[in-house]
Design a protein around this motif. Structure first.
Motif, PDB file in Angstrom:
ATOM      1  N   ARG A  29     -58.670 -13.153   7.424  1.00 32.68           N
ATOM      2  CA  ARG A  29     -60.055 -13.493   7.117  1.00 32.68           C
ATOM      3  C   ARG A  29     -60.077 -14.429   5.919  1.00 32.68           C
ATOM      4  NH1 ARG A  29     -63.247  -7.896   6.611  1.00 32.68           N
ATOM      5  NH2 ARG A  29     -61.638  -7.559   5.063  1.00 32.68           N
ATOM      6  N   ASN A  30     -61.025 -15.382   5.974  1.00 34.72           N
ATOM      7  CA  ASN A  30     -61.128 -16.285   4.837  1.00 34.72           C
ATOM      8  C   ASN A  30     -61.971 -15.632   3.742  1.00 34.72           C
ATOM      9  OD1 ASN A  30     -63.875 -16.645   5.501  1.00 34.72           O
ATOM     10  ND2 ASN A  30     -63.374 -18.351   6.869  1.00 34.72           N
ATOM     11  N   ALA A  31     -62.161 -16.368   2.618  1.00 36.66           N
ATOM     12  CA  ALA A  31     -62.864 -15.801   1.466  1.00 36.66           C
ATOM     13  C   ALA A  31     -64.306 -15.434   1.791  1.00 36.66           C
ATOM     14  CB  ALA A  31     -62.813 -16.787   0.302  1.00 36.66           C
ATOM     15  N   ASP A  32     -64.993 -16.275   2.593  1.00 41.50           N
ATOM     16  CA  ASP A  32     -66.389 -15.989   2.950  1.00 41.50           C
ATOM     17  C   ASP A  32     -66.498 -14.727   3.794  1.00 41.50           C
ATOM     18  OD1 ASP A  32     -67.159 -18.205   1.568  1.00 41.50           O
ATOM     19  OD2 ASP A  32     -67.315 -19.506   3.327  1.00 41.50           O
ATOM     20  N   GLU A  33     -65.531 -14.546   4.721  1.00 40.32           N
ATOM     21  CA  GLU A  33     -65.550 -13.347   5.567  1.00 40.32           C
ATOM     22  C   GLU A  33     -65.274 -12.097   4.741  1.00 40.32           C
ATOM     23  OE1 GLU A  33     -64.036 -15.293   9.803  1.00 40.32           O
ATOM     24  OE2 GLU A  33     -62.577 -14.634   8.315  1.00 40.32           O
ATOM     25  N   ARG A  34     -64.385 -12.221   3.744  1.00 35.17           N
ATOM     26  CA  ARG A  34     -64.110 -11.070   2.877  1.00 35.17           C
ATOM     27  C   ARG A  34     -65.334 -10.722   2.036  1.00 35.17           C
ATOM     28  NH1 ARG A  34     -59.171 -13.832   2.189  1.00 35.17           N
ATOM     29  NH2 ARG A  34     -59.819 -14.618   0.163  1.00 35.17           N
ATOM     30  N   LEU A  35     -66.051 -11.772   1.575  1.00 36.97           N
ATOM     31  CA  LEU A  35     -67.266 -11.532   0.790  1.00 36.97           C
ATOM     32  C   LEU A  35     -68.312 -10.823   1.637  1.00 36.97           C
ATOM     33  CD1 LEU A  35     -68.959 -11.945  -1.765  1.00 36.97           C
ATOM     34  CD2 LEU A  35     -69.612 -14.196  -0.877  1.00 36.97           C
ATOM     35  N   LEU A  36     -68.490 -11.260   2.886  1.00 35.39           N
ATOM     36  CA  LEU A  36     -69.456 -10.617   3.780  1.00 35.39           C
ATOM     37  C   LEU A  36     -69.063  -9.176   4.049  1.00 35.39           C
ATOM     38  CD1 LEU A  36     -71.853 -10.564   5.679  1.00 35.39           C
ATOM     39  CD2 LEU A  36     -70.433 -11.656   7.441  1.00 35.39           C
ATOM     40  N   ALA A  37     -67.756  -8.943   4.300  1.00 42.69           N
ATOM     41  CA  ALA A  37     -67.303  -7.576   4.572  1.00 42.69           C
ATOM     42  C   ALA A  37     -67.556  -6.670   3.372  1.00 42.69           C
ATOM     43  CB  ALA A  37     -65.813  -7.593   4.920  1.00 42.69           C
ATOM     44  N   SER A  38     -67.341  -7.201   2.147  1.00 43.81           N
ATOM     45  CA  SER A  38     -67.576  -6.392   0.956  1.00 43.81           C
ATOM     46  C   SER A  38     -69.063  -6.092   0.781  1.00 43.81           C
ATOM     47  CB  SER A  38     -67.029  -7.107  -0.286  1.00 43.81           C
ATOM     48  OG  SER A  38     -67.781  -8.276  -0.576  1.00 43.81           O
ATOM     49  N   PHE A  39     -69.937  -7.040   1.174  1.00 44.59           N
ATOM     50  CA  PHE A  39     -71.378  -6.811   1.082  1.00 44.59           C
ATOM     51  C   PHE A  39     -71.840  -5.785   2.122  1.00 44.59           C
ATOM     52  CE2 PHE A  39     -75.859  -8.077   1.897  1.00 44.59           C
ATOM     53  CZ  PHE A  39     -76.356  -7.813   0.632  1.00 44.59           C
ATOM     54  N   GLN A  40     -71.212  -5.817   3.299  1.00 45.10           N
ATOM     55  CA  GLN A  40     -71.569  -4.844   4.335  1.00 45.10           C
ATOM     56  C   GLN A  40     -71.239  -3.424   3.892  1.00 45.10           C
ATOM     57  OE1 GLN A  40     -73.484  -5.746   6.418  1.00 45.10           O
ATOM     58  NE2 GLN A  40     -72.843  -7.323   7.882  1.00 45.10           N
ATOM     59  N   GLU A  41     -70.194  -3.281   3.060  1.00 48.50           N
ATOM     60  CA  GLU A  41     -69.863  -1.953   2.537  1.00 48.50           C
ATOM     61  C   GLU A  41     -70.994  -1.431   1.647  1.00 48.50           C
ATOM     62  OE1 GLU A  41     -66.111  -1.869   0.597  1.00 48.50           O
ATOM     63  OE2 GLU A  41     -65.035  -2.777   2.275  1.00 48.50           O
ATOM     64  N   ILE A  42     -71.644  -2.339   0.902  1.00 47.92           N
ATOM     65  CA  ILE A  42     -72.780  -1.944   0.066  1.00 47.92           C
ATOM     66  C   ILE A  42     -73.948  -1.517   0.954  1.00 47.92           C
ATOM     67  CG2 ILE A  42     -74.434  -2.736  -1.671  1.00 47.92           C
ATOM     68  CD1 ILE A  42     -72.292  -4.724  -2.622  1.00 47.92           C
ATOM     69  N   ASN A  43     -74.208  -2.284   2.024  1.00 43.00           N
ATOM     70  CA  ASN A  43     -75.260  -1.910   2.982  1.00 43.00           C
ATOM     71  C   ASN A  43     -75.005  -0.521   3.557  1.00 43.00           C
ATOM     72  OD1 ASN A  43     -77.103  -4.061   2.996  1.00 43.00           O
ATOM     73  ND2 ASN A  43     -75.799  -5.300   4.306  1.00 43.00           N
ATOM     74  N   GLU A  44     -73.739  -0.267   3.922  1.00 43.77           N
ATOM     75  CA  GLU A  44     -73.400   1.029   4.526  1.00 43.77           C
ATOM     76  C   GLU A  44     -73.595   2.173   3.530  1.00 43.77           C
ATOM     77  OE1 GLU A  44     -69.431   0.493   5.857  1.00 43.77           O
ATOM     78  OE2 GLU A  44     -69.969  -0.946   7.444  1.00 43.77           O
ATOM     79  N   PHE A  45     -73.274   1.908   2.254  1.00 46.33           N
ATOM     80  CA  PHE A  45     -73.464   2.942   1.234  1.00 46.33           C
ATOM     81  C   PHE A  45     -74.942   3.297   1.091  1.00 46.33           C
ATOM     82  CE2 PHE A  45     -74.424   4.340  -3.041  1.00 46.33           C
ATOM     83  CZ  PHE A  45     -73.454   5.290  -3.293  1.00 46.33           C
ATOM     84  N   ILE A  46     -75.796   2.269   1.018  1.00 46.97           N
ATOM     85  CA  ILE A  46     -77.231   2.507   0.855  1.00 46.97           C
ATOM     86  C   ILE A  46     -77.794   3.224   2.069  1.00 46.97           C
ATOM     87  CG2 ILE A  46     -79.476   1.366   0.603  1.00 46.97           C
ATOM     88  CD1 ILE A  46     -78.089  -0.808  -0.986  1.00 46.97           C
ATOM     89  N   GLU A  47     -77.332   2.820   3.253  1.00 51.59           N
ATOM     90  CA  GLU A  47     -77.807   3.450   4.489  1.00 51.59           C
ATOM     91  C   GLU A  47     -77.436   4.928   4.526  1.00 51.59           C
ATOM     92  OE1 GLU A  47     -78.031   2.150   9.174  1.00 51.59           O
ATOM     93  OE2 GLU A  47     -76.464   1.327   7.898  1.00 51.59           O
ATOM     94  N   LYS A  48     -76.261   5.262   3.999  1.00 49.67           N
ATOM     95  CA  LYS A  48     -75.782   6.638   4.029  1.00 49.67           C
ATOM     96  C   LYS A  48     -76.409   7.492   2.924  1.00 49.67           C
ATOM     97  CE  LYS A  48     -71.512   9.343   3.702  1.00 49.67           C
ATOM     98  NZ  LYS A  48     -70.032   9.286   3.545  1.00 49.67           N
ATOM     99  N   ASN A  49     -76.604   6.890   1.708  1.00 46.58           N
ATOM    100  CA  ASN A  49     -77.041   7.663   0.551  1.00 46.58           C
ATOM    101  C   ASN A  49     -78.505   7.427   0.166  1.00 46.58           C
ATOM    102  OD1 ASN A  49     -74.317   8.860  -0.573  1.00 46.58           O
ATOM    103  ND2 ASN A  49     -73.890   6.730  -0.054  1.00 46.58           N
ATOM    104  N   ASN A  50     -79.153   6.474   0.849  1.00 46.38           N
ATOM    105  CA  ASN A  50     -80.560   6.176   0.590  1.00 46.38           C
ATOM    106  C   ASN A  50     -80.792   5.749  -0.869  1.00 46.38           C
ATOM    107  OD1 ASN A  50     -83.184   5.836   1.516  1.00 46.38           O
ATOM    108  ND2 ASN A  50     -83.818   7.870   0.818  1.00 46.38           N
TER     109      ASN A  50
END
Length: 397
Positions: A29-50
């Motif tokens: 994965r390139n740098a942009d894809e890694r940045l998006l993947a890291s941001f999706q982890e934040i989305n998943e955290f908020i979705e799980k913990n509200n």
């Protein structure tokens, strides 16, 4: 043995599915894809913990907190990620453009700073004599005084071999006279630059574009007078910076902050350590280092590391240290800690009496980046940079 009469017979009798081939997919994965993947982890955290990740909520949550903070501080990252912002964390406001000038002045990605993409390179067109002449001038030619430089190149190669120097990620701020670089596996020295400045005016202010002819010497005995920005482009595409000799860094530290005489006294040591802890929550963290200060020899200071919470109740490895004279080492240490604040380890450590401690001198940062930061503090350039913890690199503000 049964004879297969048709291709269908062969495929239908493929018991082990050896003919059921699937196209290989690339996992890189390139740098942009890694940045998006890291941001999706934040989305998943908020979705799980509200709720958003918070500081002090454990190692993983703290990393997400630091990551979100870094994204919010970068217009470029917000521009890239706003369409994936499920929970409105980035407060993105679309820009309004009323003219071509507005578009040019809002060059968030700095695409117009230079012609890295070759927008003005002519292809399938006969070039005029002037362009051909310029290309010829920039081509490599034998270096007549290479005998003066050959021992220096050999010494740098030997330093790299013995870990006295390191190869670092390249950026424009690193391109300076007298420094060494590697491009396509070839060591080179930027011996000289005849700088020229072109000032471009915009409604929002002026922008200075620095360029000029260079003298670049290569370890194979050739030299070039390519343009400064041309050298920048080739190094950015496929190049690395060579760090200064580790002893030279210590000397510069002394020269910058001290005027050493026989009457001067040592103020202490800035040191870098690595933990030898076997605890999974510590051992599994890559690039975990302690940056601290000691008024005594570092080896004496860390003798009882396994009994001290500040050292994570474990033995440590002494990676590097810098002797300080006539200065306030605590101020230096504080500046380093502020610079790497977003990468600070957040963990609870319990001593032998089960009392809780939160060490604040451990950082999740690659060692070569720590060395870069120390160099920038010594040169006084640290104010122009910040640490991008998502991409693990020092970037211009």
């Amino acid at each position: 043995m049964e004879t297969k009469k048709t291709l269908d017979d062969i495929f239908n009798s493929d018991t082990f599915r050896s003919l059921n081939l699937q196209a290989a997919t690339s996992q890189a994965r390139n740098a942009d894809e890694r940045l998006l993947a890291s941001f999706q982890e934040i989305n998943e955290f908020i979705e799980k913990n509200n709720r958003e990740p918070q500081q002090g909520g454990g190692i993983q949550e703290h990393q997400l907190f630091s990551r979100l903070k870094g994204i919010r501080e970068s217009e470029l990252k917000i521009e890239m990620l706003h369409k994936y912002d499920k929970f409105g964390m980035l407060n993105y406001t679309p820009k309004q453009y009323a003219s071509i000038s507005d578009i040019l002045e809002s060059d968030s990605f700095r695409l117009l700073d230079d012609d890295t993409a070759g927008l003005f390179d002519l292809k399938h067109v006969n070039r005029n004599d002037a362009l051909a002449s310029a290309d010829f001038v920039a081509k490599r030619k034998p270096c007549k005084d290479f005998a003066e430089y050959e021992p220096i190149f050999k010494a740098v190669q030997n330093d790299l071999k013995n870990d006295k120097r390191k190869l670092l990620n390249f950026n424009l701020a690193d391109l300076k006279e007298g420094d060494f670089y590697v491009q396509n596996g070839v060591l080179l020295l930027l011996e000289k630059v005849d700088y020229e400045e072109n000032i471009q005016a915009f409604k929002s202010g002026t922008r200075v574009r620095k360029d000029g002819r260079t003298r670049v010497i290569f370890e194979n005995g050739t030299e070039s007078s390519m343009l400064y920005r041309s050298l920048y482009k080739v190094l950015l595409a496929n190049g690395q910076s060579v760090s200064e000799h580790v002893d030279k860094v210590s000397e510069k530290f002394v020269e910058k902050y001290n005027d050493i005489t026989e009457e001067d006294r040592e103020a202490g040591y800035i040191y870098v350590l690595k933990s030898k802890s076997n605890k999974p929550e510590i051992k599994e963290i890559q690039h975990l280092y302690k940056i601290g200060y000691s008024s005594i020899e570092v080896e004496d200071r860390i003798k009882n590391a396994a009994q001290e919470p500040i050292y994570l109740m474990a033995e440590v490895k002494h990676i590097s240290s810098y002797k300080c004279y006539n200065m306030n080492p605590q101020k230096f240490e504080q500046l380093i800690h502020q610079f790497f604040g977003t990468a600070c380890l957040n963990i609870d450590i319990y001593d032998s009496k089960q009392q809780r401690h939160i060490p604040r001198e451990w950082f999740i940062v690659p060692f070569n980046i720590i060395e870069q930061a120390i160099n920038f503090i010594i040169s006084g350039e640290i104010v122009d940079y910040y640490y991008d913890s998502d991409r693990e690199m020092i970037a211009l503000r």
